[in-house]
Design a protein around this motif. Structure first.
Motif, PDB file in Angstrom:
ATOM      1  N   VAL A 193       0.735  -1.175  -0.205  1.00 60.38           N
ATOM      2  CA  VAL A 193      -0.014   0.038   0.067  1.00 60.38           C
ATOM      3  C   VAL A 193       0.681   1.078  -0.286  1.00 60.38           C
ATOM      4  CG1 VAL A 193      -2.210   1.388   1.442  1.00 60.38           C
ATOM      5  CG2 VAL A 193      -1.992  -0.900   0.810  1.00 60.38           C
ATOM      6  N   LEU A 194       1.924   1.507   1.039  1.00 61.72           N
ATOM      7  CA  LEU A 194       2.238   2.238   1.195  1.00 61.72           C
ATOM      8  C   LEU A 194       3.480   3.133  -0.073  1.00 61.72           C
ATOM      9  CD1 LEU A 194       3.154   2.639   5.010  1.00 61.72           C
ATOM     10  CD2 LEU A 194       2.105   3.784   3.784  1.00 61.72           C
ATOM     11  N   ALA A 195       4.293   1.402  -0.394  1.00 64.76           N
ATOM     12  CA  ALA A 195       5.216   1.973  -1.458  1.00 64.76           C
ATOM     13  C   ALA A 195       4.308   2.350  -2.991  1.00 64.76           C
ATOM     14  CB  ALA A 195       6.009   0.204  -1.979  1.00 64.76           C
ATOM     15  N   THR A 196       3.525   1.384  -3.196  1.00 70.23           N
ATOM     16  CA  THR A 196       2.611   2.239  -4.546  1.00 70.23           C
ATOM     17  C   THR A 196       2.189   3.402  -4.314  1.00 70.23           C
ATOM     18  OG1 THR A 196       1.758  -0.363  -4.485  1.00 70.23           O
ATOM     19  CG2 THR A 196       0.958   1.579  -5.997  1.00 70.23           C
ATOM     20  N   ALA A 197       1.540   3.913  -3.538  1.00 66.01           N
ATOM     21  CA  ALA A 197       0.967   5.238  -3.439  1.00 66.01           C
ATOM     22  C   ALA A 197       1.973   5.736  -3.188  1.00 66.01           C
ATOM     23  CB  ALA A 197       0.284   5.335  -1.338  1.00 66.01           C
ATOM     24  N   PHE A 198       3.188   6.141  -2.365  1.00 65.95           N
ATOM     25  CA  PHE A 198       4.404   6.931  -2.850  1.00 65.95           C
ATOM     26  C   PHE A 198       5.280   7.085  -4.411  1.00 65.95           C
ATOM     27  CE2 PHE A 198       4.824   6.885   2.230  1.00 65.95           C
ATOM     28  CZ  PHE A 198       4.210   7.861   1.873  1.00 65.95           C
ATOM     29  N   SER A 199       5.315   6.030  -4.761  1.00 66.73           N
ATOM     30  CA  SER A 199       5.965   5.900  -6.024  1.00 66.73           C
ATOM     31  C   SER A 199       5.167   6.358  -7.179  1.00 66.73           C
ATOM     32  CB  SER A 199       5.648   4.411  -6.527  1.00 66.73           C
ATOM     33  OG  SER A 199       6.301   4.360  -8.141  1.00 66.73           O
ATOM     34  N   ILE A 200       3.460   6.047  -7.136  1.00 69.21           N
ATOM     35  CA  ILE A 200       2.560   7.127  -8.089  1.00 69.21           C
ATOM     36  C   ILE A 200       2.555   8.611  -7.354  1.00 69.21           C
ATOM     37  CG2 ILE A 200       0.318   7.048  -8.768  1.00 69.21           C
ATOM     38  CD1 ILE A 200       0.062   4.193  -8.172  1.00 69.21           C
ATOM     39  N   ALA A 201       2.434   8.556  -6.618  1.00 71.02           N
ATOM     40  CA  ALA A 201       2.783  10.293  -5.898  1.00 71.02           C
ATOM     41  C   ALA A 201       3.530  11.097  -5.764  1.00 71.02           C
ATOM     42  CB  ALA A 201       2.286  10.695  -4.558  1.00 71.02           C
ATOM     43  N   THR A 202       5.299  10.231  -6.030  1.00 71.06           N
ATOM     44  CA  THR A 202       5.924  10.838  -6.228  1.00 71.06           C
ATOM     45  C   THR A 202       7.175  11.109  -7.529  1.00 71.06           C
ATOM     46  OG1 THR A 202       7.544   9.061  -4.410  1.00 71.06           O
ATOM     47  CG2 THR A 202       5.968  11.358  -3.919  1.00 71.06           C
ATOM     48  N   GLY A 203       6.647   9.894  -7.731  1.00 64.58           N
ATOM     49  CA  GLY A 203       7.602   9.221  -9.293  1.00 64.58           C
ATOM     50  C   GLY A 203       8.667   8.812  -8.757  1.00 64.58           C
ATOM     51  N   ILE A 204       8.774   8.163  -7.918  1.00 69.62           N
ATOM     52  CA  ILE A 204       9.796   7.055  -7.671  1.00 69.62           C
ATOM     53  C   ILE A 204       9.425   6.288  -8.439  1.00 69.62           C
ATOM     54  CG2 ILE A 204      10.998   5.776  -5.631  1.00 69.62           C
ATOM     55  CD1 ILE A 204       9.575   7.317  -3.316  1.00 69.62           C
ATOM     56  N   ASP A 205      10.544   5.238  -8.717  1.00 69.59           N
ATOM     57  CA  ASP A 205      10.549   3.290  -9.570  1.00 69.59           C
ATOM     58  C   ASP A 205      10.254   2.450  -8.587  1.00 69.59           C
ATOM     59  OD1 ASP A 205      12.518   1.546 -10.141  1.00 69.59           O
ATOM     60  OD2 ASP A 205      12.495   2.734 -12.095  1.00 69.59           O
ATOM     61  N   PRO A 206       9.458   2.278  -9.379  1.00 62.99           N
ATOM     62  CA  PRO A 206       8.424   0.898  -9.214  1.00 62.99           C
ATOM     63  C   PRO A 206       9.908   0.513  -7.919  1.00 62.99           C
ATOM     64  CG  PRO A 206       7.663   1.034 -10.504  1.00 62.99           C
ATOM     65  CD  PRO A 206       8.669   2.234 -10.958  1.00 62.99           C
ATOM     66  N   GLU A 207      10.676  -0.269  -8.170  1.00 63.64           N
ATOM     67  CA  GLU A 207      11.727  -1.216  -7.832  1.00 63.64           C
ATOM     68  C   GLU A 207      12.010  -0.716  -6.178  1.00 63.64           C
ATOM     69  OE1 GLU A 207      11.163  -1.144 -11.171  1.00 63.64           O
ATOM     70  OE2 GLU A 207      10.863  -2.436 -11.799  1.00 63.64           O
TER      71      GLU A 207
END
Length: 306
Positions: free
Chosen positions: A78-92
């Motif tokens: 949940v947190l990794a997906t939310a922050f990845s999408i919101a901040t543009g962080i690479d999924p890996e």
């Protein structure tokens, strides 16, 4: 920026997912489902499924066997997906830098939730002695609160307060430590393989080596075949840009032709896997009961010993 309604929905889902895992068991508490829901709420299901699926492979190996408390890969998804999408962080990068640490830390809230429910368990014991059925039902339902809060509260605090910190961390890595980002991305790509390898270590692979090899070969051949077919379709479609061909080809027919070439559907692999599993299951139940109940001499964990 994560909106307030997105934080609310993800917090409610985090409270529900652990209760589903303990009672209904509809797979709504799995990491891949968490990635799907979070991606849907955040507006990018592709990233959600990628992170959730990767963590699902991780937890298959390190979270299936062992003690009662395990890493909370669902909240991590949940947190990794939310922050990845919101901040543009690479999924890996989100998997290794956010999901895995969060999943490990929430083991402590899991233990706290388990301890908290003992209060309601003792109250239920008292009501059992008094034949107070309403009291039993009431305390059983109240016992769900510590479990729900053990996931919802950390997720809410992380989403509400951790956005700027995560954004600052992502900016710092991008501007000052790209080598660290590359290492974390590599680790994020390796984790699903490590989890799957650990899972294979505990499964009776030697006994079912033929099925494992057959499944690998079928998947490899279908992937290659669909890859060639997709390349052929894209190549023929590209001819539409040539003036002579462009005048001779019906645009609608060409669009329909291009749309008919897709990648290898995972449902096909899933059906093949289900068929092999069904064959193995039928072979297992057709054996004598005494032979099936005998302990394994190879040291592997048998189906009836799980």
């Amino acid at each position: 920026m994560i909106q307030w309604w997105q934080i609310l929905l993800l917090t409610l889902y985090s409270a529900y997912q652990i209760l589903d895992e303990l009672t209904i068991v509809s797979s709504a508490g799995s990491p891949v489902f968490a990635g799907f829901i979070t991606g849907l709420v955040m507006g990018n299901m592709t990233t959600g499924l990628l992170i959730g699926g990767s963590l699902q492979l991780v937890v298959l190996g390190v979270g299936t066997f062992g003690g009662a408390s395990r890493i909370d890969a669902t909240s991590g998804a949940v947190l990794a997906t939310a922050f990845s999408i919101a901040t543009g962080i690479d999924p890996e990068l989100a998997i290794s830098a956010i999901a895995v640490p969060v999943a490990a830390l929430l083991v402590y809230t899991d233990v706290l939730g388990r301890f908290s429910t003992t209060y309601f368990a003792h109250r239920i014991d008292k009501h059992v002695e008094n034949f107070n059925y309403k009291g039993i039902e009431r305390n059983y339902l109240l016992g769900a609160l510590p479990w729900a809060l053990s996931r919802a509260l950390p997720v809410f605090l992380a989403l509400a307060l951790g956005g700027p910190a995560v954004q600052a961390f992502a900016d710092w890595i991008k501007n000052n430590a790209q080598w660290l980002a590359d290492g974390l991305i590599l680790a994020g790509k390796m984790l699903p393989g490590v989890g799957f390898a650990i899972l294979l270590r505990y499964l009776p692979v030697k006994k079912n080596l033929a099925y494992l090899g057959l499944g690998f070969a079928i998947t490899a051949m279908l992937t290659t075949l669909y890859g060639y077919v997709t390349t052929l379709g894209n190549g023929v479609t590209a001819l539409y840009g040539i003036p002579l061909v462009k005048d001779l080809v019906d645009k609608e027919k060409l669009a329909a032709f291009a749309g008919s070439f897709n990648g290898l559907p995972m449902i096909g692999i899933a059906v093949i896997g289900f068929a092999l599993a069904a064959i193995s299951y039928k072979n297992a139940i057709s054996r004598p009961v005494a032979a099936a109940a005998a302990p394994s001499e190879s040291g592997e964990i048998e189906d009836d010993e799980l």
